[in-house]
Enzyme design. Structure first.
Site, PDB file in Angstrom:
ATOM      1  N   ASP A  88      -9.393  -3.991 -13.454  1.00  0.00           N
ATOM      2  CA  ASP A  88      -9.709  -3.689 -14.851  1.00  0.00           C
ATOM      3  C   ASP A  88      -9.296  -2.242 -15.148  1.00  0.00           C
ATOM      4  O   ASP A  88      -8.668  -1.585 -14.316  1.00  0.00           O
ATOM      5  CB  ASP A  88     -11.195  -3.945 -15.138  1.00  0.00           C
ATOM      6  CG  ASP A  88     -12.141  -3.098 -14.287  1.00  0.00           C
ATOM      7  OD1 ASP A  88     -11.695  -2.084 -13.695  1.00  0.00           O
ATOM      8  OD2 ASP A  88     -13.324  -3.448 -14.221  1.00  0.00           O
ATOM      9  N   ALA A  89      -9.677  -1.731 -16.286  1.00  0.00           N
ATOM     10  CA  ALA A  89      -9.282  -0.378 -16.698  1.00  0.00           C
ATOM     11  C   ALA A  89      -9.824   0.703 -15.766  1.00  0.00           C
ATOM     12  O   ALA A  89      -9.265   1.793 -15.688  1.00  0.00           O
ATOM     13  CB  ALA A  89      -9.740  -0.111 -18.127  1.00  0.00           C
TER      14      ALA A  89
END
Length: 135
Positions: free
Chosen positions: A15-16
């Protein structure tokens, strides 16, 4: 633990924050089950073509204990926990290779189905024997 498959965490798996997205653990487990069958001599396309069966996931559960990060090297395990004539339960855990930390504990229910009717079908005995012999 019967089987152990290596996985590297790629950028696309995260994810980020650079942490493996939770659903991707199931992708890692799927790869490990496929490679386990392959190592035992069973290609899934040949099972479909020669036996007229496929394996489908009936249930999947996971407990996330610690995060995996971008570029980590992991081990994904597989263990036949129980089986019936048409179904089996596979325990699958994910460990970080560097420190053997358990990151995710999973369990996947698999059903063998006839490719034409999509109804439960007997798991070929040779497959169950090889999975059991891996103990």
């Amino acid at each position: 633990m019967n089987y152990r498959f290596p996985v590297r965490v790629y950028y696309e798996d995260t994810d980020a924050a650079g942490i493996v997205y939770y659903a991707n653990y199931f992708r890692f487990m799927e790869r490990a089950r496929t490679e386990w069958l392959r190592d035992l001599g069973f290609e899934q396309d040949l099972l479909r073509d020669e036996y007229g069966i496929v394996f489908v996931v009936r249930s999947a559960a996971a407990d996330y204990l610690a995060p995996a990060h971008f570029n980590d090297l992991l081990w994904v395990t597989g263990e036949l926990r129980k089986h019936s004539r048409t179904a089996m339960t596979i325990g699958q855990d994910v460990y970080r290779q560097d420190d053997d930390e358990l990151l995710c504990r999973g369990e996947v229910g698999i059903v063998c189905v006839n490719i034409e009717s999509f109804r439960p079908a007997p798991i070929p005995g040779i497959i169950l024997e090889k999975l059991k012999d891996a103990d």
